[in-house]
Design an enzyme around this catalytic site. Structure first.
Site, PDB file in Angstrom:
ATOM      1  N   THR A 275      -6.747   3.433  -2.379  1.00 53.58           N
ATOM      2  CA  THR A 275      -6.615   2.020  -1.994  1.00 53.58           C
ATOM      3  C   THR A 275      -7.718   1.099  -2.533  1.00 53.58           C
ATOM      4  O   THR A 275      -7.431   0.035  -3.071  1.00 53.58           O
ATOM      5  CB  THR A 275      -6.554   1.918  -0.459  1.00 53.58           C
ATOM      6  OG1 THR A 275      -5.350   2.559  -0.048  1.00 53.58           O
ATOM      7  CG2 THR A 275      -6.529   0.479   0.015  1.00 53.58           C
TER       8      THR A 275
ATOM      9  N   ASP B 175       1.145   2.341   3.995  1.00 59.93           N
ATOM     10  CA  ASP B 175       0.298   3.485   3.638  1.00 59.93           C
ATOM     11  C   ASP B 175       0.174   4.471   4.789  1.00 59.93           C
ATOM     12  O   ASP B 175       0.409   5.667   4.619  1.00 59.93           O
ATOM     13  CB  ASP B 175      -1.085   2.995   3.209  1.00 59.93           C
ATOM     14  CG  ASP B 175      -1.980   4.140   2.770  1.00 59.93           C
ATOM     15  OD1 ASP B 175      -1.643   4.789   1.759  1.00 59.93           O
ATOM     16  OD2 ASP B 175      -2.995   4.406   3.432  1.00 59.93           O
TER      17      ASP B 175
ATOM     18  N   HIS C 140      -2.351  10.776  -1.407  1.00 58.67           N
ATOM     19  CA  HIS C 140      -2.320  10.339  -2.802  1.00 58.67           C
ATOM     20  C   HIS C 140      -3.711  10.345  -3.391  1.00 58.67           C
ATOM     21  O   HIS C 140      -4.680  10.242  -2.663  1.00 58.67           O
ATOM     22  CB  HIS C 140      -1.763   8.911  -2.859  1.00 58.67           C
ATOM     23  CG  HIS C 140      -2.490   8.015  -1.892  1.00 58.67           C
ATOM     24  ND1 HIS C 140      -3.641   7.368  -2.215  1.00 58.67           N
ATOM     25  CD2 HIS C 140      -2.242   7.710  -0.595  1.00 58.67           C
ATOM     26  CE1 HIS C 140      -4.074   6.692  -1.159  1.00 58.67           C
ATOM     27  NE2 HIS C 140      -3.251   6.885  -0.152  1.00 58.67           N
TER      28      HIS C 140
ATOM     29  N   ASP D 227       0.826  -1.204   0.000  1.00 60.27           N
ATOM     30  CA  ASP D 227       0.000   0.000   0.000  1.00 60.27           C
ATOM     31  C   ASP D 227       0.871   1.269   0.000  1.00 60.27           C
ATOM     32  O   ASP D 227       1.682   1.464   0.895  1.00 60.27           O
ATOM     33  CB  ASP D 227      -0.904  -0.037   1.241  1.00 60.27           C
ATOM     34  CG  ASP D 227      -2.199   0.706   1.056  1.00 60.27           C
ATOM     35  OD1 ASP D 227      -2.154   1.848   0.583  1.00 60.27           O
ATOM     36  OD2 ASP D 227      -3.257   0.140   1.391  1.00 60.27           O
TER      37      ASP D 227
ATOM     38  N   LYS E 163      -6.068  -3.734   6.199  1.00 61.29           N
ATOM     39  CA  LYS E 163      -7.231  -2.936   5.784  1.00 61.29           C
ATOM     40  C   LYS E 163      -8.275  -3.861   5.179  1.00 61.29           C
ATOM     41  O   LYS E 163      -7.947  -4.655   4.290  1.00 61.29           O
ATOM     42  CB  LYS E 163      -6.838  -1.937   4.691  1.00 61.29           C
ATOM     43  CG  LYS E 163      -6.030  -0.755   5.146  1.00 61.29           C
ATOM     44  CD  LYS E 163      -5.868   0.201   3.952  1.00 61.29           C
ATOM     45  CE  LYS E 163      -4.911   1.312   4.263  1.00 61.29           C
ATOM     46  NZ  LYS E 163      -4.702   2.211   3.118  1.00 61.29           N
ATOM     47  N   ASP E 164      -9.525  -3.704   5.575  1.00 63.42           N
ATOM     48  CA  ASP E 164     -10.572  -4.581   5.023  1.00 63.42           C
ATOM     49  C   ASP E 164     -10.667  -4.461   3.505  1.00 63.42           C
ATOM     50  O   ASP E 164     -10.751  -5.461   2.794  1.00 63.42           O
ATOM     51  CB  ASP E 164     -11.928  -4.328   5.712  1.00 63.42           C
ATOM     52  CG  ASP E 164     -12.348  -2.877   5.755  1.00 63.42           C
ATOM     53  OD1 ASP E 164     -12.120  -2.158   4.765  1.00 63.42           O
ATOM     54  OD2 ASP E 164     -12.925  -2.451   6.773  1.00 63.42           O
ATOM     55  N   ARG E 165     -10.627  -3.214   2.981  1.00 63.40           N
ATOM     56  CA  ARG E 165     -10.785  -3.065   1.519  1.00 63.40           C
ATOM     57  C   ARG E 165      -9.628  -3.698   0.760  1.00 63.40           C
ATOM     58  O   ARG E 165      -9.788  -4.162  -0.363  1.00 63.40           O
ATOM     59  CB  ARG E 165     -10.964  -1.595   1.131  1.00 63.40           C
ATOM     60  CG  ARG E 165      -9.851  -0.647   1.557  1.00 63.40           C
ATOM     61  CD  ARG E 165     -10.269   0.801   1.283  1.00 63.40           C
ATOM     62  NE  ARG E 165      -9.262   1.780   1.679  1.00 63.40           N
ATOM     63  CZ  ARG E 165      -9.107   2.259   2.908  1.00 63.40           C
ATOM     64  NH1 ARG E 165      -9.870   1.808   3.894  1.00 63.40           N
ATOM     65  NH2 ARG E 165      -8.195   3.161   3.182  1.00 63.40           N
TER      66      ARG E 165
ATOM     67  N   ASN F 278     -12.452   5.322  -2.302  1.00 65.29           N
ATOM     68  CA  ASN F 278     -12.670   4.611  -1.032  1.00 65.29           C
ATOM     69  C   ASN F 278     -14.076   4.886  -0.509  1.00 65.29           C
ATOM     70  O   ASN F 278     -14.738   3.995   0.018  1.00 65.29           O
ATOM     71  CB  ASN F 278     -11.642   5.056   0.011  1.00 65.29           C
ATOM     72  CG  ASN F 278     -10.248   4.555  -0.324  1.00 65.29           C
ATOM     73  OD1 ASN F 278     -10.077   3.587  -1.066  1.00 65.29           O
ATOM     74  ND2 ASN F 278      -9.245   5.223   0.208  1.00 65.29           N
TER      75      ASN F 278
ATOM     76  N   HIS G 181      -1.141   2.251  -5.311  1.00 64.33           N
ATOM     77  CA  HIS G 181      -0.917   3.630  -5.745  1.00 64.33           C
ATOM     78  C   HIS G 181       0.443   4.026  -5.201  1.00 64.33           C
ATOM     79  O   HIS G 181       1.003   3.306  -4.372  1.00 64.33           O
ATOM     80  CB  HIS G 181      -1.995   4.592  -5.202  1.00 64.33           C
ATOM     81  CG  HIS G 181      -2.218   4.466  -3.724  1.00 64.33           C
ATOM     82  ND1 HIS G 181      -1.326   4.954  -2.797  1.00 64.33           N
ATOM     83  CD2 HIS G 181      -3.200   3.864  -3.009  1.00 64.33           C
ATOM     84  CE1 HIS G 181      -1.758   4.681  -1.589  1.00 64.33           C
ATOM     85  NE2 HIS G 181      -2.888   4.004  -1.670  1.00 64.33           N
TER      86      HIS G 181
HETATM   87 ZN   LIG Z   1      -3.462   5.980   1.631  1.00 58.29          ZN
END
Ligand SMILES: [Zn+2]
Length: 551
Positions: A77, A304, A489, A36, A159-161, A98, A352
């Site tokens: 993300t 991230d 970002h 991330d 992170k869940d996503r 997101n 990203h």
């Molecule tokens: Zn981020």
């Protein structure tokens, strides 16, 4: 005849000829790694301090695609994980950001939110997550379809996503981290009704708690961090309990002020915990053990949050990558032992990149700065008020998108496309905004080049706003979480689009390529290597260079 043989010779010379096809020869396990917020230059910047068994092993024994970019805006993300694994852009898979604004109820939704499912693994709401917003199939989904569900496919990230949008809708499971007082991996009823026993055992080890009782010190003596600026500088977030943004970080003290177990996201130990969990998952689910190809979609989330807090120039960021390098080495070693060298396939990329801090860039004389979404909303509202009088003309500004009050515009008998253009013409005058384009124009024009192509690739006719805008290079929106510190970002510019891409392991032609490639090319390339269908709305192209050739 002559022409034909010339083509053959040419293809041999440029090296695109592959071995005679002899039927599917799948690896036992595919591990798709997303780091991330990893810029490609983190490989170059810290090269001399990486060990031999992490990033350098992937690059030296694998195929490094050095010129790989995101090909849409907004580089965030949720869209990043979805795009890598579906092989297409938000225009098709529908994960435009997101969080985004819903016209039908005037609320904002989260890309992995699903209020119809229940949390599995603890008594709280952080498990109300699923890939319900994702329209396209992923690599894991196609592997499930290709094997009549025999493949084991799991998404895994703090992170869940990062877990859910990489795994997809048909994966066997996705697991993500919950902070607060929990410090463990959970899931949702979209995937399963109860956590597997091996995961209950893993959670009971309380490893997150152990990591957060320690102190974060630099891995190497601090004077060796010459790829970063001074530890004490004005561009970094100051952690709770600290007076300056400097090492060492007493995590035990900080966690009391910073969300307890949630603090793990902001330290490199979040990545260590992810590798602990990846190893537990591979062993617990016996991934890569039988003849059926399995897939682990893995994402390292802590890079991230560390990037957001400390930016490109922070010693904290450099230290996080040096430690991640060791964690990747640990994971590869486990795969060698449990699955077998040359029996598994890895790809590594990012969701990203990330920009330098605008104030830091200004100190170096670059053109840079912040823009304010509230300012955009005011300018848009005033433009329509000036043309048509008072009224609530603008509903929301989110993700560089202005959502107009379409009901009111209809009620007033006005042309929507014309109002979109009025707003675009007004906000383009603002400092830090370089392009503004109406949804009407995006729906009636085909952009094939430059930054407008990226805007179009990220534009979903149903879900996106009425006016899309692009910030100047070096600018990003000021927002409440990071204020003017660290990094943020989302841009279509190179610092956010240019990411690493490495293929390693079974079926990979070692080497490196400098041809421009896109992250949407990953999924069709993996699908080709596995001899399965590419995800259903893939728009990327197979990368021939990375697929093993005639010896
Ligand atoms: Zn981020």
């Amino acid at each position: 005849m002559k022409k034909c043989s010339l083509v053959m010779v040419a293809s041999m010379v440029i090296g695109f000829a592959n071995a005679q096809y002899e039927g599917p020869d799948r690896p036992k396990l595919v591990v798709g790694i997303i780091v991330d917020q990893m810029r490609v230059d983190y490989l170059y910047r810290y090269w001399d301090q990486y060990g031999d068994d992490g990033f350098k092993r992937l690059i030296k024994d694998g195929h490094f695609c050095r010129n790989t970019h995101y090909n849409y805006m907004s580089t965030l993300t949720g869209p990043g994980h979805a795009s890598v694994h579906t092989g297409t852009t938000p225009e098709n898979h529908g994960i435009i950001a997101n969080d985004w604004f819903l016209r039908n109820n005037g609320k904002t939704t989260y890309c992995a939110l699903d209020t119809t499912v229940k949390t599995v693994g603890y008594d709280g709401s952080r498990g109300k997550r699923s890939p319900t917003w994702l329209r396209s199939t992923t690599i894991a989904d196609e592997l499930e379809l290709a094997t009549n569900g025999r493949a084991k496919t799991v998404g895994l990230a703090n992170k869940d996503r990062g877990a859910i949008l990489a795994a997809g809708r048909m994966a066997d499971a996705a697991f993500w981290y919950v902070g607060g007082d929990e410090g463990k991996y959970i899931s949702s009823t979209w995937y399963l009704e109860d956590l597997p026993d091996w995961l209950k055992t893993f959670n009971a080890r309380n490893l997150a708690d152990e990591y957060l009782n320690g102190t974060w010190e630099t891995l190497l003596p601090i004077d060796q961090y010459t790829q970063s600026i001074a530890d004490d500088n004005p561009y970094e977030t100051i952690m709770p309990t600290k007076e300056r943004p400097v090492f060492p970080y007493n995590l035990k003290e900080i966690r009391e002020e910073k969300g307890n177990m949630g603090l793990l996201h902001y330290t490199p130990f979040g990545n260590s915990f992810t590798v602990d969990m990846a190893i537990a998952t591979i062993d617990g689910e016996e991934m890569g053990k039988d003849d059926e190809c399995d897939m682990l979609a893995l994402s390292f989330s802590s890079t991230d949050k560390v990037g957001h807090y400390f930016g490109v120039t922070g010693i904290e960021t450099q230290d996080t990558y040096l430690r991640l390098d060791l964690e990747i080495a640990r994971l590869l070693k486990h795969l060698d032992k449990e699955v077998g060298e040359e029996e598994y396939l890895v790809f590594l990329t990012a969701d990203h990149g990330g920009p330098h801090n605008p104030n830091y860039l200004r100190s170096q004389k670059a053109s840079s700065g912040f823009i304010q979404f509230v300012g955009v909303k005011t300018v848009a509202q005033e433009a329509l008020e000036k043309a048509h009088g008072p009224g609530q003309w603008v509903l929301e500004v989110i993700n560089e998108q202005v959502f107009l009050n379409r009901d009111y515009i209809t009620q007033r008998g006005l042309d929507l496309g014309r109002q979109q253009q009025l707003v675009a013409d007004a906000i383009i005058e603002m400092d830090g905004i370089m392009k503004a384009v109406s949804a009407y124009t995006l729906n009636t024009t085909d952009y094939n080049d430059g930054v407008m192509e990226l805007v179009q690739n990220g534009f979903d006719q149903e879900r996106s706003g009425d006016v899309m805008f692009v910030t100047d290079p070096g600018y990003y929106p000021w927002e409440k979480w990071y204020k003017d510190k660290g990094s943020d970002h989302r841009a279509p510019w190179n610092y956010d689009t240019h990411v690493p891409l490495i293929f390693f392991g079974k079926g990979v032609q070692p080497g490196s390529s400098i041809r421009e490639m896109y992250i949407t090319d990953i999924a069709p390339t993996i699908a080709m290597m596995l001899s399965i269908q590419e995800p259903n709305s893939t728009t990327g192209k197979v990368i021939p260079e990375v697929i093993k050739r005639i010896k």
